[in-house]
Design a protein around this motif. Sequence first.
Motif: not given
Ligand code: ADP
Length: 173
Positions: A23-25, A47-52
Motif C-alpha cells: 500500500e505504501t508502494e 529507521l524501518g519507517a519505510g522511507k527507502t
Molecule cells: P527506512 O528507509 O525508513 O529506514 P525501509 O523502507 O528501508 O525504511 O524499510 C521499511 C520496512 O518496513 C520494510 O522492510 C517494509 O517491508 C516494512 N513495512 C511493513 N509495513 C510497511 C508499510 N505499511 N509501509 C512501508 N513499509 C512497511
Amino acid sequence: MAISFIGEKANNMFTCTTHSPEETEGLAELVGKRIREGTVLCLVGDLGAGKTLFVKSLARTLGVEGSVTSPTFNLMHVYDGICPIYHFDLYRLKREEELDEIGFYEYTENAQDSEGLVIIEWPDKFPSCMPKDYVEVRIVQTGETERALTFSSVGTYYDKFVKELEAFVHLGH
Ligand code: ADP
Ligand code: MG
C-alpha cells in the motif's frame, strides 16, 4: 489505504494510512504520477519507517530501471528517470560541512528552477541546512505493518502542489 484530512488550520497537510508495504508502494506511485522536476521531497521517519521503500516505488514510477538503494555510505545516488533524481540519505552524515563537500547545496538551492528532482532522507539530522521550501513526507510506524504518512509543504512554494496531490491521492484510491 485510508485517508484522513486535517482541518482548516493546515489545509496544505494531509495524512494517509497504509496497512502493508504494498500500500505504501501504491501511494508512492500516485505521488510519482504527480511529482515533477524542480521539487525537493524530504522523508522523515525512524529507521524501518519505510522511507527507502517509498523512494524505490517513486523512482520506478518515474522510469528508473536500475537498482534503487539507500545511499547511506556515499550520501547521494543519482538515478535516470524521466528527469534526473538526486537521492540523499543524511543518516550517517556527521558534520554539516560534509554537505558542502558533496555538493548538496548545488542541488537544493534554486531547486525549483532545476531539471532534477531532489529526495532527502533524514532531513531532520541537519534541519538548518534544508532549503526554505520543500515537500515533507513524515512516516510514523503505527503498527507492525501500519504506517501514517503525512504530506505537507514547508515554506509556501509547494502549497499548491500538496493541495493538488491531496485531491489526486483521494481520487486515486
Ligand atoms: P527506512 O528507509 O525508513 O529506514 P525501509 O523502507 O528501508 O525504511 O524499510 C521499511 C520496512 O518496513 C520494510 O522492510 C517494509 O517491508 C516494512 N513495512 C511493513 N509495513 C510497511 C508499510 N505499511 N509501509 C512501508 N513499509 C512497511
Ligand atoms: Mg532508508
